[in-house]
Write an enzyme that holds these catalytic residues in place. Structure first.
Site, PDB file in Angstrom:
ATOM      1  N   ASN A   9       4.624  -2.080   2.642  1.00  0.00           N
ATOM      2  CA  ASN A   9       3.726  -1.178   1.920  1.00  0.00           C
ATOM      3  C   ASN A   9       4.532   0.087   1.668  1.00  0.00           C
ATOM      4  O   ASN A   9       4.817   0.838   2.599  1.00  0.00           O
ATOM      5  CB  ASN A   9       2.489  -0.895   2.783  1.00  0.00           C
ATOM      6  CG  ASN A   9       1.626   0.217   2.202  1.00  0.00           C
ATOM      7  OD1 ASN A   9       1.793   0.600   1.040  1.00  0.00           O
ATOM      8  ND2 ASN A   9       0.700   0.739   3.007  1.00  0.00           N
ATOM      9  N   TRP A  10       4.902   0.287   0.417  1.00  0.00           N
ATOM     10  CA  TRP A  10       5.787   1.420   0.108  1.00  0.00           C
ATOM     11  C   TRP A  10       5.059   2.758   0.090  1.00  0.00           C
ATOM     12  O   TRP A  10       5.683   3.799   0.066  1.00  0.00           O
ATOM     13  CB  TRP A  10       6.464   1.176  -1.245  1.00  0.00           C
ATOM     14  CG  TRP A  10       7.666   0.280  -1.151  1.00  0.00           C
ATOM     15  CD1 TRP A  10       8.209  -0.260  -0.007  1.00  0.00           C
ATOM     16  CD2 TRP A  10       8.478  -0.161  -2.234  1.00  0.00           C
ATOM     17  NE1 TRP A  10       9.312  -1.002  -0.328  1.00  0.00           N
ATOM     18  CE2 TRP A  10       9.505  -0.965  -1.681  1.00  0.00           C
ATOM     19  CE3 TRP A  10       8.450   0.038  -3.612  1.00  0.00           C
ATOM     20  CZ2 TRP A  10      10.490  -1.567  -2.479  1.00  0.00           C
ATOM     21  CZ3 TRP A  10       9.425  -0.557  -4.404  1.00  0.00           C
ATOM     22  CH2 TRP A  10      10.430  -1.352  -3.836  1.00  0.00           C
ATOM     23  N   LYS A  11       3.751   2.748   0.005  1.00  0.00           N
ATOM     24  CA  LYS A  11       2.964   3.990  -0.086  1.00  0.00           C
ATOM     25  C   LYS A  11       3.442   4.782  -1.312  1.00  0.00           C
ATOM     26  O   LYS A  11       3.822   4.166  -2.307  1.00  0.00           O
ATOM     27  CB  LYS A  11       3.064   4.771   1.222  1.00  0.00           C
ATOM     28  CG  LYS A  11       2.785   3.856   2.439  1.00  0.00           C
ATOM     29  CD  LYS A  11       2.613   4.566   3.730  1.00  0.00           C
ATOM     30  CE  LYS A  11       2.296   3.545   4.838  1.00  0.00           C
ATOM     31  NZ  LYS A  11       1.951   4.154   6.105  1.00  0.00           N
ATOM     32  N   HIS A  95      -6.607   0.573   3.191  1.00  0.00           N
ATOM     33  CA  HIS A  95      -5.621   1.162   4.110  1.00  0.00           C
ATOM     34  C   HIS A  95      -6.210   2.432   4.734  1.00  0.00           C
ATOM     35  O   HIS A  95      -6.966   3.151   4.084  1.00  0.00           O
ATOM     36  CB  HIS A  95      -4.334   1.482   3.346  1.00  0.00           C
ATOM     37  CG  HIS A  95      -3.196   1.804   4.264  1.00  0.00           C
ATOM     38  ND1 HIS A  95      -3.032   3.054   4.818  1.00  0.00           N
ATOM     39  CD2 HIS A  95      -2.204   1.030   4.761  1.00  0.00           C
ATOM     40  CE1 HIS A  95      -1.975   3.026   5.610  1.00  0.00           C
ATOM     41  NE2 HIS A  95      -1.445   1.813   5.588  1.00  0.00           N
ATOM     42  N   GLU A  97      -4.988   5.218   5.144  1.00  0.00           N
ATOM     43  CA  GLU A  97      -4.709   6.438   4.362  1.00  0.00           C
ATOM     44  C   GLU A  97      -5.682   6.560   3.198  1.00  0.00           C
ATOM     45  O   GLU A  97      -6.056   7.664   2.810  1.00  0.00           O
ATOM     46  CB  GLU A  97      -3.247   6.422   3.890  1.00  0.00           C
ATOM     47  CG  GLU A  97      -2.301   6.662   5.062  1.00  0.00           C
ATOM     48  CD  GLU A  97      -0.952   5.966   4.963  1.00  0.00           C
ATOM     49  OE1 GLU A  97      -0.562   5.549   3.859  1.00  0.00           O
ATOM     50  OE2 GLU A  97      -0.307   5.817   6.016  1.00  0.00           O
ATOM     51  N   GLU A 167      -4.121  -2.437  11.842  1.00  0.00           N
ATOM     52  CA  GLU A 167      -3.203  -1.302  11.740  1.00  0.00           C
ATOM     53  C   GLU A 167      -3.752  -0.106  12.500  1.00  0.00           C
ATOM     54  O   GLU A 167      -4.425   0.744  11.910  1.00  0.00           O
ATOM     55  CB  GLU A 167      -3.031  -0.909  10.275  1.00  0.00           C
ATOM     56  CG  GLU A 167      -2.328  -1.926   9.431  1.00  0.00           C
ATOM     57  CD  GLU A 167      -1.464  -1.271   8.377  1.00  0.00           C
ATOM     58  OE1 GLU A 167      -0.299  -1.652   8.275  1.00  0.00           O
ATOM     59  OE2 GLU A 167      -1.942  -0.352   7.690  1.00  0.00           O
ATOM     60  N   GLY A 173       3.448   5.247  11.333  1.00  0.00           N
ATOM     61  CA  GLY A 173       4.335   6.380  11.092  1.00  0.00           C
ATOM     62  C   GLY A 173       4.746   7.121  12.355  1.00  0.00           C
ATOM     63  O   GLY A 173       5.385   8.172  12.278  1.00  0.00           O
ATOM     64  N   SER A 213       4.609   1.057  12.613  1.00  0.00           N
ATOM     65  CA  SER A 213       5.966   1.230  13.167  1.00  0.00           C
ATOM     66  C   SER A 213       6.668  -0.089  13.492  1.00  0.00           C
ATOM     67  O   SER A 213       7.359  -0.196  14.507  1.00  0.00           O
ATOM     68  CB  SER A 213       5.927   2.155  14.394  1.00  0.00           C
ATOM     69  OG  SER A 213       5.490   3.439  14.006  1.00  0.00           O
ATOM     70  N   GLY A 234       5.594  -0.189   6.823  1.00  0.00           N
ATOM     71  CA  GLY A 234       5.687   0.950   5.906  1.00  0.00           C
ATOM     72  C   GLY A 234       7.136   1.387   5.788  1.00  0.00           C
ATOM     73  O   GLY A 234       7.912   0.849   5.003  1.00  0.00           O
ATOM     74  N   GLY A 235       7.518   2.360   6.624  1.00  0.00           N
ATOM     75  CA  GLY A 235       8.850   2.975   6.558  1.00  0.00           C
ATOM     76  C   GLY A 235       9.994   1.975   6.515  1.00  0.00           C
ATOM     77  O   GLY A 235      10.932   2.131   5.718  1.00  0.00           O
TER      78      GLY A 235
HETATM   79  P1  13P Z   1       4.772   2.426   9.219  1.00  0.00           P
HETATM   80  O1  13P Z   1       5.451   1.082   9.334  1.00  0.00           O
HETATM   81  O2  13P Z   1       5.594   3.431   8.492  1.00  0.00           O
HETATM   82  O3  13P Z   1       4.269   2.885  10.552  1.00  0.00           O
HETATM   83  O4  13P Z   1       3.479   2.204   8.276  1.00  0.00           O
HETATM   84  C1  13P Z   1       2.613   1.162   8.549  1.00  0.00           C
HETATM   85  C2  13P Z   1       1.603   1.054   7.471  1.00  0.00           C
HETATM   86  O5  13P Z   1       0.794   1.933   7.262  1.00  0.00           O
HETATM   87  C3  13P Z   1       1.646  -0.170   6.644  1.00  0.00           C
HETATM   88  O6  13P Z   1       0.529  -0.272   5.817  1.00  0.00           O
END
Ligand code: 13P
Length: 252
Positions: A9-11, A95, A97, A167, A173, A213, A234-235
């Site tokens: 998930n690149w956000k 999500h 966020e 999640e 993050g 993470s 994500g990251g």
């Molecule tokens: P991180 O892997 O950066 O913690 O993000 C997870 C996430 O929100 C995937 O949707």
């Protein structure tokens, strides 16, 4: 059999040029999709370029969000009908966020799940859990409620195709993943909820991911758990080398 799904998930990261370079760089380096499926969910404005760069067509290109109406006067929103026409198979829905910064409620998420199915795509529904709820013992209730609300009115035929991601927002993050046991417990709870709403058979066929993470150095332990069928990273999905490592977790 549940084929593992390693999804990124690149956000709100990267540009169109960077997205193209990433997709070009992973061609030929991902496992066959019937062994380990791989996907990247990216901002809508990158998708056409990514599809064009995805010559090998092993990586699935997904969307991060969409609206719950197919068309209309909804300035700035992304139409699920338009995503489907482009050939997008997956859209993330709900999500944490989106829930936190864009006020997406359980009702909105349920409408989006229905819109994604109505348009022939598969939702990857995210299920959040805060540390406050974990510590106050509300966790089980909270996770069960989110899954139940997201699936309201969804037929068993559609529900059988869904992907759900556990999640915990305290792990997203943070650099520190949930422990493998905590991830397993969350994914198991989601599977039990599906069994209660639908049936054991249906629940046993649905893929449940862990997100928060996930990195090349912790993915193998997470994937070794019975109820963890994949990850939503994500990251560590932003860098092609680390995404290729995640995708090839069986050889790490
Ligand atoms: P991180 O892997 O950066 O913690 O993000 C997870 C996430 O929100 C995937 O949707």
């Amino acid at each position: 059999m549940r084929i593992p799904l390693i999804a990124g998930n690149w956000k709100m990261n990267k540009t169109v040029t960077e997205a193209r370079s990433f997709v070009e760089a992973v061609q030929g380096k991902l496992p066959a999709a019937d062994v380990v499926e791989t996907a990247i969910a990216a901002p809508a404005l990158f998708l056409q370029t990514m599809l064009e760069a995805n010559t090998e067509d092993v990586l699935r290109i997904g969307a991060e969000a969409c609206y719950y109406e197919d068309d209309g006067a909804y300035t700035g929103e992304t139409s699920p009908r338009a995503l489907h026409e482009m050939g997008i198979p997956y859209t993330i829905v709900g999500h944490s966020e989106r829930r936190r910064y864009f006020n997406e409620t359980d009702d909105v998420i349920n409408r989006k799940v229905q819109a994604v199915f109505r348009n022939g795509m598969t939702p990857i529904v995210c299920c959040d859990e805060t540390m406050g709820r974990r510590e106050s013992g509300e966790k089980i209730h909270w996770v069960v409620n989110q899954v139940t609300a997201a699936l309201k009115g969804v037929s068993p035929e559609d529900a059988a195709k869904i992907v759900i991601a556990y999640e915990p927002s305290w792990a997203i993050g943070s650099g520190t993943s949930a422990s493998t046991d905590q991830a397993e417990e969350g994914c198991y709870l989601i599977r039990q909820t599906l069994a209660d709403i639908y049936s054991d058979d249906l629940a046993n066929g649905v893929r449940i991911l862990y997100g928060g993470s996930v990195k090349p150095d912790n993915i193998a332990g997470l994937m070794a758990k019975n109820n963890v069928d994949g990850v939503l990273a994500g990251g560590s999905s932003l860098d092609e080398t680390s995404f290729i490592q995640l995708a090839n977790y069986q050889n790490l």
